[in-house]
Design a protein around this motif. Sequence first.
Motif, PDB file in Angstrom:
ATOM      1  N   PRO A 156       0.791  -1.239   0.000  1.00 33.72           N
ATOM      2  CA  PRO A 156       0.000   0.000   0.000  1.00 33.72           C
ATOM      3  C   PRO A 156       0.818   1.281   0.000  1.00 33.72           C
ATOM      4  O   PRO A 156       0.491   2.221  -0.740  1.00 33.72           O
ATOM      5  N   ALA A 157       1.890   1.352   0.791  1.00 34.95           N
ATOM      6  CA  ALA A 157       2.679   2.590   0.855  1.00 34.95           C
ATOM      7  C   ALA A 157       3.306   2.908  -0.499  1.00 34.95           C
ATOM      8  O   ALA A 157       3.313   4.067  -0.931  1.00 34.95           O
ATOM      9  N   VAL A 158       3.804   1.906  -1.188  1.00 34.64           N
ATOM     10  CA  VAL A 158       4.426   2.120  -2.491  1.00 34.64           C
ATOM     11  C   VAL A 158       3.364   2.494  -3.526  1.00 34.64           C
ATOM     12  O   VAL A 158       3.575   3.387  -4.359  1.00 34.64           O
ATOM     13  N   ILE A 192      -1.625   1.160 -11.780  1.00 31.92           N
ATOM     14  CA  ILE A 192      -1.611   1.132 -10.313  1.00 31.92           C
ATOM     15  C   ILE A 192      -2.622   2.127  -9.756  1.00 31.92           C
ATOM     16  O   ILE A 192      -3.305   1.861  -8.756  1.00 31.92           O
ATOM     17  N   SER A 193      -2.765   3.258 -10.419  1.00 32.70           N
ATOM     18  CA  SER A 193      -3.672   4.303  -9.938  1.00 32.70           C
ATOM     19  C   SER A 193      -5.137   3.893 -10.000  1.00 32.70           C
ATOM     20  O   SER A 193      -5.985   4.532  -9.360  1.00 32.70           O
ATOM     21  N   THR A 194      -5.470   2.848 -10.745  1.00 38.97           N
ATOM     22  CA  THR A 194      -6.856   2.377 -10.797  1.00 38.97           C
ATOM     23  C   THR A 194      -7.246   1.605  -9.540  1.00 38.97           C
ATOM     24  O   THR A 194      -8.422   1.295  -9.348  1.00 38.97           O
ATOM     25  N   GLY A 195      -6.261   1.272  -8.682  1.00 41.73           N
ATOM     26  CA  GLY A 195      -6.564   0.594  -7.422  1.00 41.73           C
ATOM     27  C   GLY A 195      -6.547  -0.914  -7.487  1.00 41.73           C
ATOM     28  O   GLY A 195      -7.017  -1.582  -6.562  1.00 41.73           O
ATOM     29  N   GLY A 196      -5.989  -1.487  -8.554  1.00 42.86           N
ATOM     30  CA  GLY A 196      -5.955  -2.942  -8.673  1.00 42.86           C
ATOM     31  C   GLY A 196      -5.096  -3.633  -7.632  1.00 42.86           C
ATOM     32  O   GLY A 196      -5.153  -4.857  -7.493  1.00 42.86           O
ATOM     33  N   TRP A 197      -4.301  -2.883  -6.893  1.00 39.63           N
ATOM     34  CA  TRP A 197      -3.436  -3.456  -5.867  1.00 39.63           C
ATOM     35  C   TRP A 197      -4.189  -3.775  -4.582  1.00 39.63           C
ATOM     36  O   TRP A 197      -3.657  -4.449  -3.683  1.00 39.63           O
ATOM     37  N   VAL A 198      -5.449  -3.323  -4.452  1.00 37.32           N
ATOM     38  CA  VAL A 198      -6.196  -3.499  -3.205  1.00 37.32           C
ATOM     39  C   VAL A 198      -6.643  -4.950  -3.055  1.00 37.32           C
ATOM     40  O   VAL A 198      -7.183  -5.551  -3.987  1.00 37.32           O
ATOM     41  N   ASP A 199      -6.438  -5.511  -1.891  1.00 41.16           N
ATOM     42  CA  ASP A 199      -6.890  -6.858  -1.560  1.00 41.16           C
ATOM     43  C   ASP A 199      -8.402  -6.820  -1.355  1.00 41.16           C
ATOM     44  O   ASP A 199      -8.922  -5.974  -0.630  1.00 41.16           O
ATOM     45  N   ASP A 200      -9.120  -7.732  -2.007  1.00 36.52           N
ATOM     46  CA  ASP A 200     -10.580  -7.753  -1.892  1.00 36.52           C
ATOM     47  C   ASP A 200     -11.081  -8.393  -0.606  1.00 36.52           C
ATOM     48  O   ASP A 200     -12.285  -8.404  -0.345  1.00 36.52           O
ATOM     49  N   ALA A 201     -10.191  -8.932   0.208  1.00 33.13           N
ATOM     50  CA  ALA A 201     -10.606  -9.607   1.436  1.00 33.13           C
ATOM     51  C   ALA A 201     -11.230  -8.605   2.405  1.00 33.13           C
ATOM     52  O   ALA A 201     -10.925  -7.412   2.392  1.00 33.13           O
ATOM     53  N   THR A 203     -10.628  -8.215   5.372  1.00 33.09           N
ATOM     54  CA  THR A 203      -9.634  -7.668   6.292  1.00 33.09           C
ATOM     55  C   THR A 203      -8.858  -6.508   5.679  1.00 33.09           C
ATOM     56  O   THR A 203      -8.011  -5.915   6.340  1.00 33.09           O
ATOM     57  N   ALA A 204      -9.146  -6.168   4.441  1.00 31.70           N
ATOM     58  CA  ALA A 204      -8.372  -5.141   3.737  1.00 31.70           C
ATOM     59  C   ALA A 204      -9.010  -3.770   3.835  1.00 31.70           C
ATOM     60  O   ALA A 204      -8.796  -2.917   2.986  1.00 31.70           O
ATOM     61  N   LEU A 205      -9.809  -3.515   4.880  1.00 34.13           N
ATOM     62  CA  LEU A 205     -10.459  -2.216   5.028  1.00 34.13           C
ATOM     63  C   LEU A 205      -9.462  -1.059   4.998  1.00 34.13           C
ATOM     64  O   LEU A 205      -9.715  -0.050   4.323  1.00 34.13           O
ATOM     65  N   PRO A 206      -8.300  -1.133   5.691  1.00 40.41           N
ATOM     66  CA  PRO A 206      -7.348  -0.019   5.587  1.00 40.41           C
ATOM     67  C   PRO A 206      -6.900   0.238   4.152  1.00 40.41           C
ATOM     68  O   PRO A 206      -6.781   1.395   3.732  1.00 40.41           O
ATOM     69  N   GLU A 207      -6.668  -0.826   3.371  1.00 38.90           N
ATOM     70  CA  GLU A 207      -6.258  -0.660   1.977  1.00 38.90           C
ATOM     71  C   GLU A 207      -7.372  -0.020   1.157  1.00 38.90           C
ATOM     72  O   GLU A 207      -7.116   0.858   0.314  1.00 38.90           O
ATOM     73  N   MET A 208      -8.607  -0.451   1.393  1.00 36.82           N
ATOM     74  CA  MET A 208      -9.723   0.119   0.648  1.00 36.82           C
ATOM     75  C   MET A 208      -9.882   1.606   0.970  1.00 36.82           C
ATOM     76  O   MET A 208     -10.116   2.429   0.078  1.00 36.82           O
ATOM     77  N   ASN A 209      -9.768   1.941   2.249  1.00 33.60           N
ATOM     78  CA  ASN A 209      -9.874   3.339   2.639  1.00 33.60           C
ATOM     79  C   ASN A 209      -8.734   4.156   2.041  1.00 33.60           C
ATOM     80  O   ASN A 209      -8.924   5.292   1.594  1.00 33.60           O
ATOM     81  N   LEU A 210      -7.547   3.564   2.009  1.00 30.72           N
ATOM     82  CA  LEU A 210      -6.401   4.239   1.394  1.00 30.72           C
ATOM     83  C   LEU A 210      -6.659   4.488  -0.091  1.00 30.72           C
ATOM     84  O   LEU A 210      -6.395   5.584  -0.605  1.00 30.72           O
ATOM     85  N   ALA A 211      -7.181   3.482  -0.783  1.00 34.67           N
ATOM     86  CA  ALA A 211      -7.427   3.626  -2.220  1.00 34.67           C
ATOM     87  C   ALA A 211      -8.479   4.691  -2.509  1.00 34.67           C
ATOM     88  O   ALA A 211      -8.324   5.509  -3.425  1.00 34.67           O
ATOM     89  N   VAL A 212      -9.560   4.702  -1.728  1.00 34.73           N
ATOM     90  CA  VAL A 212     -10.629   5.693  -1.935  1.00 34.73           C
ATOM     91  C   VAL A 212     -10.110   7.103  -1.661  1.00 34.73           C
ATOM     92  O   VAL A 212     -10.390   8.045  -2.417  1.00 34.73           O
ATOM     93  N   THR A 213      -9.338   7.247  -0.593  1.00 37.04           N
ATOM     94  CA  THR A 213      -8.799   8.569  -0.254  1.00 37.04           C
ATOM     95  C   THR A 213      -7.754   8.997  -1.279  1.00 37.04           C
ATOM     96  O   THR A 213      -7.664  10.183  -1.632  1.00 37.04           O
ATOM     97  N   THR A 214      -6.970   8.047  -1.774  1.00 41.47           N
ATOM     98  CA  THR A 214      -5.994   8.352  -2.824  1.00 41.47           C
ATOM     99  C   THR A 214      -6.697   8.914  -4.056  1.00 41.47           C
ATOM    100  O   THR A 214      -6.245   9.888  -4.666  1.00 41.47           O
ATOM    101  N   SER A 215      -7.817   8.318  -4.425  1.00 41.59           N
ATOM    102  CA  SER A 215      -8.557   8.788  -5.587  1.00 41.59           C
ATOM    103  C   SER A 215      -9.014  10.237  -5.392  1.00 41.59           C
ATOM    104  O   SER A 215      -8.906  11.066  -6.307  1.00 41.59           O
ATOM    105  N   ALA A 216      -9.502  10.551  -4.184  1.00 41.92           N
ATOM    106  CA  ALA A 216      -9.936  11.919  -3.916  1.00 41.92           C
ATOM    107  C   ALA A 216      -8.787  12.912  -3.970  1.00 41.92           C
ATOM    108  O   ALA A 216      -8.915  14.011  -4.510  1.00 41.92           O
ATOM    109  N   LEU A 217      -7.636  12.517  -3.445  1.00 39.15           N
ATOM    110  CA  LEU A 217      -6.491  13.402  -3.424  1.00 39.15           C
ATOM    111  C   LEU A 217      -5.865  13.553  -4.804  1.00 39.15           C
ATOM    112  O   LEU A 217      -5.388  14.633  -5.167  1.00 39.15           O
ATOM    113  N   ARG A 218      -5.858  12.486  -5.591  1.00 39.21           N
ATOM    114  CA  ARG A 218      -5.334  12.578  -6.953  1.00 39.21           C
ATOM    115  C   ARG A 218      -6.134  13.611  -7.760  1.00 39.21           C
ATOM    116  O   ARG A 218      -5.556  14.407  -8.502  1.00 39.21           O
TER     117      ARG A 218
END
Length: 222
Positions: A156-158, A192-201, A203-218
């Motif tokens: 996620p950080a990368v 990568i910017s489309t969010g395909g790196w996010v785990d669909d499990a 337990t991946a709520l932090p990753e999903m939140n990161l991806a959604v917030t990344t989209s807003a900031l981009r």
Amino acid sequence: MAQIAEDLFLLLLDNASAQPALDKRRRERVLSAAVLLDLAYACRIRPAMADEPIQAGLLVALAGDWPPDPVADPAFQLLQRRPLPAAAALGKLRKHTQQNLELHLERTGQIRRVRLPGKGFRTSPAYCWPLTDRERVSQARSALLAALFDGQTPVPAVAAIVCLLHAVDGLGAVLSLNERGWRWVHARATEISTGGWVDDAATALPEMNLAVTTSALRAALM
């Protein structure tokens, strides 16, 4: 720990001049965005949803008992006062984020401050920031290159760093490539910017939140 913002700043410093290799305007905004993404990955902030009583897309601070973070806490406190659009949050944070990162990384022994010789009538001193240990930045760079060139799913950080730099056309600040290499990198960064790196499990709520917030900031950065 503000891993995204810290790793991004160390990557920008990793050059012969030991000064961040991105112009001031883009650097201030992208570092501020990185701090907000650290908060999103820690589930301390998120964008408001359409079914909430506040405007959708505003960045909202969440309740919780969080450990102190000298880099991310000023951004969190800003959003605690009231929800803000991503662009407004970046505008309010941009002036002090780099200084907070410099002080924290110096205090923790990851960089050191070296005053540059004065030139002309400069009113404030200028500094460079040599790395004291290359292990962390080398790991971050290796992970970045693996994601961009080896097809590895980025951590996620990368992924966040790639998305932010791509949004401000700033990958050239950390990479030196020929034309063919840049075509590859831009295509991969877009993927990568489309969010395909996010785990669909679940337990991946932090990753999903990161991806959604990344989209807003981009969107705000672009």
